[in-house]
Design a protein around this motif. Sequence first.
Motif, PDB file in Angstrom:
ATOM      1  N   LEU A 680       0.829  -1.201   0.000  1.00 30.21           N
ATOM      2  CA  LEU A 680       0.000   0.000   0.000  1.00 30.21           C
ATOM      3  C   LEU A 680       0.866   1.255   0.000  1.00 30.21           C
ATOM      4  O   LEU A 680       0.577   2.226  -0.699  1.00 30.21           O
ATOM      5  N   LEU A 681       1.941   1.257   0.786  1.00 26.79           N
ATOM      6  CA  LEU A 681       2.821   2.422   0.859  1.00 26.79           C
ATOM      7  C   LEU A 681       3.536   2.655  -0.469  1.00 26.79           C
ATOM      8  O   LEU A 681       3.722   3.794  -0.894  1.00 26.79           O
ATOM      9  N   TYR A 682       3.943   1.572  -1.118  1.00 27.15           N
ATOM     10  CA  TYR A 682       4.573   1.686  -2.436  1.00 27.15           C
ATOM     11  C   TYR A 682       3.597   2.296  -3.438  1.00 27.15           C
ATOM     12  O   TYR A 682       3.961   3.197  -4.206  1.00 27.15           O
ATOM     13  N   PHE A 683       2.362   1.816  -3.440  1.00 25.65           N
ATOM     14  CA  PHE A 683       1.356   2.359  -4.363  1.00 25.65           C
ATOM     15  C   PHE A 683       1.128   3.848  -4.125  1.00 25.65           C
ATOM     16  O   PHE A 683       1.023   4.632  -5.067  1.00 25.65           O
ATOM     17  N   ILE A 684       1.042   4.238  -2.866  1.00 31.46           N
ATOM     18  CA  ILE A 684       0.810   5.648  -2.549  1.00 31.46           C
ATOM     19  C   ILE A 684       1.967   6.498  -3.059  1.00 31.46           C
ATOM     20  O   ILE A 684       1.766   7.545  -3.680  1.00 31.46           O
ATOM     21  N   GLY A 685       3.201   6.053  -2.802  1.00 33.10           N
ATOM     22  CA  GLY A 685       4.355   6.797  -3.293  1.00 33.10           C
ATOM     23  C   GLY A 685       4.392   6.878  -4.800  1.00 33.10           C
ATOM     24  O   GLY A 685       4.691   7.933  -5.387  1.00 33.10           O
ATOM     25  N   LEU A 686       4.078   5.763  -5.467  1.00 33.16           N
ATOM     26  CA  LEU A 686       4.109   5.725  -6.929  1.00 33.16           C
ATOM     27  C   LEU A 686       3.054   6.648  -7.525  1.00 33.16           C
ATOM     28  O   LEU A 686       3.348   7.448  -8.440  1.00 33.16           O
ATOM     29  N   GLN A 687       1.812   6.569  -7.042  1.00 32.75           N
ATOM     30  CA  GLN A 687       0.737   7.408  -7.580  1.00 32.75           C
ATOM     31  C   GLN A 687       1.022   8.888  -7.324  1.00 32.75           C
ATOM     32  O   GLN A 687       0.785   9.739  -8.195  1.00 32.75           O
ATOM     33  N   LEU A 688       1.535   9.191  -6.163  1.00 33.69           N
ATOM     34  CA  LEU A 688       1.836  10.576  -5.825  1.00 33.69           C
ATOM     35  C   LEU A 688       2.922  11.135  -6.741  1.00 33.69           C
ATOM     36  O   LEU A 688       2.799  12.253  -7.268  1.00 33.69           O
ATOM     37  N   GLU A 689       3.973  10.365  -6.968  1.00 33.94           N
ATOM     38  CA  GLU A 689       5.077  10.840  -7.813  1.00 33.94           C
ATOM     39  C   GLU A 689       4.638  10.975  -9.259  1.00 33.94           C
ATOM     40  O   GLU A 689       4.954  11.969  -9.925  1.00 33.94           O
ATOM     41  N   GLN A 690       3.915  10.008  -9.769  1.00 37.13           N
ATOM     42  CA  GLN A 690       3.453  10.087 -11.150  1.00 37.13           C
ATOM     43  C   GLN A 690       2.508  11.261 -11.344  1.00 37.13           C
ATOM     44  O   GLN A 690       2.558  11.948 -12.368  1.00 37.13           O
ATOM     45  N   GLY A 691       1.647  11.503 -10.347  1.00 38.16           N
ATOM     46  CA  GLY A 691       0.751  12.652 -10.432  1.00 38.16           C
ATOM     47  C   GLY A 691       1.516  13.966 -10.446  1.00 38.16           C
ATOM     48  O   GLY A 691       1.232  14.868 -11.248  1.00 38.16           O
ATOM     49  N   MET A 692       2.498  14.103  -9.565  1.00 38.47           N
ATOM     50  CA  MET A 692       3.273  15.344  -9.483  1.00 38.47           C
ATOM     51  C   MET A 692       4.075  15.586 -10.760  1.00 38.47           C
ATOM     52  O   MET A 692       4.175  16.722 -11.245  1.00 38.47           O
ATOM     53  N   LEU A 693       4.624  14.528 -11.350  1.00 42.37           N
ATOM     54  CA  LEU A 693       5.403  14.689 -12.571  1.00 42.37           C
ATOM     55  C   LEU A 693       4.511  14.966 -13.777  1.00 42.37           C
ATOM     56  O   LEU A 693       4.909  15.681 -14.707  1.00 42.37           O
ATOM     57  N   THR A 694       3.308  14.413 -13.780  1.00 43.26           N
ATOM     58  CA  THR A 694       2.351  14.746 -14.841  1.00 43.26           C
ATOM     59  C   THR A 694       2.022  16.237 -14.802  1.00 43.26           C
ATOM     60  O   THR A 694       1.968  16.911 -15.841  1.00 43.26           O
ATOM     61  N   ILE A 695       1.826  16.763 -13.601  1.00 42.52           N
ATOM     62  CA  ILE A 695       1.566  18.200 -13.442  1.00 42.52           C
ATOM     63  C   ILE A 695       2.753  19.010 -13.944  1.00 42.52           C
ATOM     64  O   ILE A 695       2.593  19.992 -14.683  1.00 42.52           O
ATOM     65  N   THR A 696       3.977  18.606 -13.565  1.00 46.19           N
ATOM     66  CA  THR A 696       5.174  19.337 -13.972  1.00 46.19           C
ATOM     67  C   THR A 696       5.346  19.328 -15.481  1.00 46.19           C
ATOM     68  O   THR A 696       5.687  20.351 -16.098  1.00 46.19           O
ATOM     69  N   LYS A 697       5.113  18.187 -16.109  1.00 39.88           N
ATOM     70  CA  LYS A 697       5.228  18.105 -17.573  1.00 39.88           C
ATOM     71  C   LYS A 697       4.218  19.021 -18.257  1.00 39.88           C
ATOM     72  O   LYS A 697       4.555  19.734 -19.213  1.00 39.88           O
ATOM     73  N   CYS A 698       3.003  19.003 -17.774  1.00 36.39           N
ATOM     74  CA  CYS A 698       1.965  19.824 -18.403  1.00 36.39           C
ATOM     75  C   CYS A 698       2.232  21.315 -18.195  1.00 36.39           C
ATOM     76  O   CYS A 698       1.989  22.131 -19.095  1.00 36.39           O
ATOM     77  N   ARG A 699       2.750  21.675 -17.054  1.00 33.48           N
ATOM     78  CA  ARG A 699       3.099  23.091 -16.817  1.00 33.48           C
ATOM     79  C   ARG A 699       4.230  23.524 -17.739  1.00 33.48           C
ATOM     80  O   ARG A 699       4.242  24.645 -18.260  1.00 33.48           O
ATOM     81  N   ALA A 700       5.201  22.625 -17.943  1.00 38.03           N
ATOM     82  CA  ALA A 700       6.353  22.970 -18.775  1.00 38.03           C
ATOM     83  C   ALA A 700       6.000  23.065 -20.244  1.00 38.03           C
ATOM     84  O   ALA A 700       6.581  23.866 -20.990  1.00 38.03           O
ATOM     85  N   LEU A 701       5.006  22.282 -20.708  1.00 43.71           N
ATOM     86  CA  LEU A 701       4.757  22.175 -22.144  1.00 43.71           C
ATOM     87  C   LEU A 701       3.443  22.788 -22.610  1.00 43.71           C
ATOM     88  O   LEU A 701       3.298  23.106 -23.806  1.00 43.71           O
ATOM     89  N   LEU A 702       2.471  22.962 -21.723  1.00 44.96           N
ATOM     90  CA  LEU A 702       1.137  23.371 -22.177  1.00 44.96           C
ATOM     91  C   LEU A 702       0.735  24.783 -21.773  1.00 44.96           C
ATOM     92  O   LEU A 702      -0.161  25.370 -22.401  1.00 44.96           O
ATOM     93  N   VAL A 703       1.329  25.324 -20.748  1.00 45.06           N
ATOM     94  CA  VAL A 703       0.864  26.615 -20.222  1.00 45.06           C
ATOM     95  C   VAL A 703       1.142  27.759 -21.188  1.00 45.06           C
ATOM     96  O   VAL A 703       0.292  28.624 -21.425  1.00 45.06           O
ATOM     97  N   ILE A 704       2.330  27.784 -21.771  1.00 42.07           N
ATOM     98  CA  ILE A 704       2.672  28.838 -22.732  1.00 42.07           C
ATOM     99  C   ILE A 704       2.206  28.408 -24.119  1.00 42.07           C
ATOM    100  O   ILE A 704       2.557  27.332 -24.601  1.00 42.07           O
ATOM    101  N   LYS A 705       1.431  29.257 -24.740  1.00 45.88           N
ATOM    102  CA  LYS A 705       0.882  28.938 -26.060  1.00 45.88           C
ATOM    103  C   LYS A 705       1.943  29.172 -27.135  1.00 45.88           C
ATOM    104  O   LYS A 705       2.647  30.180 -27.124  1.00 45.88           O
ATOM    105  N   GLN A 706       2.046  28.238 -28.070  1.00 43.64           N
ATOM    106  CA  GLN A 706       3.022  28.328 -29.156  1.00 43.64           C
ATOM    107  C   GLN A 706       2.287  28.518 -30.475  1.00 43.64           C
ATOM    108  O   GLN A 706       1.050  28.495 -30.545  1.00 43.64           O
ATOM    109  N   SER A 707       3.078  28.693 -31.516  1.00 41.49           N
ATOM    110  CA  SER A 707       2.493  28.734 -32.851  1.00 41.49           C
ATOM    111  C   SER A 707       1.835  27.392 -33.147  1.00 41.49           C
ATOM    112  O   SER A 707       2.175  26.378 -32.528  1.00 41.49           O
ATOM    113  N   SER A 708       0.914  27.376 -34.090  1.00 41.75           N
ATOM    114  CA  SER A 708       0.123  26.167 -34.325  1.00 41.75           C
ATOM    115  C   SER A 708       0.991  24.958 -34.664  1.00 41.75           C
ATOM    116  O   SER A 708       0.767  23.855 -34.156  1.00 41.75           O
ATOM    117  N   GLN A 709       2.024  25.138 -35.530  1.00 45.56           N
ATOM    118  CA  GLN A 709       2.873  24.011 -35.897  1.00 45.56           C
ATOM    119  C   GLN A 709       3.714  23.530 -34.722  1.00 45.56           C
ATOM    120  O   GLN A 709       3.800  22.335 -34.433  1.00 45.56           O
TER     121      GLN A 709
END
Length: 852
Positions: A680-709
């Motif tokens: 259970l502790l392993y699952f909690i750590g894994l889900q928490l880390e994957q969630g936090m890194l998903t947020i970080t990736k999306c902030r790094a790549l999606l927040v600033i709008k780029q040209s269409s291409q």
Amino acid sequence: MAEAKNAWFSKYFTDNTYDEMFTADLDVKGDWNKLLENFKDIGVDGLTQRQNDINWLLEENGVTYNVYNDPNGLNRPWNLNVVPFLLDYKEWQLIEKGLKQRADILDRVLKDIYGDRKLIKEGIVPHEVIYSHRGFLRQCDKIHYKIDRHLLLYAADLARGSDGRMWVVNDRSQAPSGMGYALENRSTANRVFSDVFADMNIKRLSEFFKEFNELLIEASPEKIENPNIVILTPGSHNETYFEHAYLASFLGYPLVQGNDLVVRDGLLYMKSLKGLKRVHVVLRRVDDVFADPLELREDSHLGVAGLLDVVRRQNVAVVNPIGSGILENPGLIPFMPAICQFFLKEELNLPQIASWWCGQEKERNFVLENLNKLVIKPIDRTNREHIHFGELLSAKELEALRIEIEKKPYHFVAQEHISFSTTPNYSKGNFEPRNMVARTFAIAGKMGYNVMPGGLVRVAPERDNIRVSNQRGGTSKDFWIIGNSKTDEQPSFNWNRKSAVSVSGLDDLPSLTAENLYWAGRYVGRTLVNARFLRMVLKQINAPEAHAQQNITNGKLEVLLKAVTQITGTFPGFMKSDTTQLSSDQILDELTAVLLDRNRVGSLANTMSMFNNSYYSIRNLWSSDMWRVFENIQKIWRNLEIEKNLTVTKLIRALNQLITRLIAFMGLIEESIMVDQGLLLYFIGLQLEQGMLTITKCRALLVIKQSSQTEYEILESLLSSHESLNIYRYSYRSYIRIEPVISLLLMDLHYPRSLAFHLGRLQKDIARLPHSKKSDVFMNYEKFVFEAFSSLRLASSEALANSNTDGLLREELDNLLEKLSDLLFKTSQSISNTYFNHTYKQSQLVDQNFPI
């Protein structure tokens, strides 16, 4: 047989006085002759293959011996030679009788030293031998125990003396090591030599370990049916940590460190996720003075504050008792014949090395006159003082030693320099003689002491090397006692008759083990996510369009490179400069550092190192298949680190292999341990880390709008790094757009890689934690996850995809991701503070002086 002897032993014979295989007439002894007949049938190639099989099995099972300051790394593979050490049962019976007698004597010595001290009062043992030894702990004086025998576990190092008999070289009483290695050696040899085992009458070890388990159960001061037993280890960096984990797994008892235990109201408890759990028996692998920082060494982080007081109150049994290190005292050896007469009125059955304590004038004069012929030892080696071989010292060194002895004569004992017997070692198609020492074990039973029918044999690393030491690269052998009749293996399914009735759960999980499980989940998740992202970026750099120009001007690559720094946290990295001005070589250098620089926080190598530490600390929980996959991961990484001509293609290939093994490793974790036993502790750590890194990736790549291409290419890269590109195409069957990407990666409750799925799973898992189930009121970590999940569910993918008025920033998306990131960080802190708080520390009222 002569033909095999000539082929295999042509370079064997030396001037050694005694070899275990041969008689004085150079005839092969009976049992050895039978072994050689089996080897003859196997042949040279077969023996070499079986040695390779042994090496492979030990590596697959992760058998290691930690060597301090080893340039080749901390965890050195354990070595087991294909040729066992053989001893006839008739000779063994004499040795066994002597070991039982010696264990009995030392048990009486231990009781006397901390009791009436008749040995000193009657003049049997000089008081300096006891009081000048740092193993004598005044804090243990007059402690009474509820068990008849105080020395419950004893080990003796044996070597063949000049008279052809086995002599005692050393006594081990604090926390004797080697039992686990002996068992692993037997298990490995049995698998590789099953045909030879069937042909020879080898005494088995199972009954001894059954009796050892019974000893731990019976040692409990409260005679209950199912006492709580723990194995106390100094930690994963200890030289024999593998054995600690191995015995914990084999016996089925929790492996704990000092911070896992705490004293309350005169009782010893283990800190588990559910709270405090009473401990009745401690099998310790921590040396005496480190066991209790409250009464002994105050700078120790290995023991338990107040442990000695619990022992004094007879509320816990410690195996062996704290203070038993006084028996590991070569100064006692010259007086053992007199001690034996004093206690038992009989002669010593086992001979020992001739020894002279320098605290006596006559003996000291003899030692000083023969200094160049003797082996000089300090009676107390708790500070790892050197042993001096007189024949190897220069005149200047001999004089310095003479001055030291005259200054503190009571501190030294001299011993006869005997030539250890040799035993055959198979190396490169030939047999070589190697000096050997055998460690044997005795445990206290109801009718006396029981001796392991075998033990741990160590041989010197090289021919003609007189030092036999694991720290110096020695090799081990399986120890075969050969009987006259075949011995059937005792069934192992019922040997743990008492403790087997209980089923362990979260209340049996030590808090440090729980924390390492939690961080193992976080680190393996971080390693996988970062490895996938770095692989994707390297593929983009290796694309044809990237090679077409010296400087990178592609907008997509600029965003991806900056995202590497943000996701891994390896600042300043690509954030410090305009990436369009960097050459391909500069970019590759930075990416290589992000991958391989162990000293750089956030690098893949740094994350791997932390994951390895967490894994080693809880290796007693994992299956053998997991260890094999883990070792494959280490091989991939080691090969990558030593690669001299790194290219983008080589890095991608290594990351492909690493990712595949990590996925296999994560799958095997679920097969190794039950959810309520810690998964259970392993699952909690894994889900928490994957969630936090998903947020970080999306902030790094999606927040600033780029040209269409550029935005299209970034979205495609994000989906690719998230292993979601095919899912997107199958689900939406459309041009890649920002809104469905946000919907899939952040908000889809049914997609296992989405943030919403991670948060939903996290809610369910943390609700199963002990404190969550105790109350109808949310714990703080539950509140944070609930708020994060609710905020995400209330958001609109359409609104998140929209940019602000100037068209450059998706402000609503940024605000939501920032909030979610903060809530998950608070969740992690709350879980750590609730379940992994190891900061409670007790200190002494008066300093104790135990020099390092």
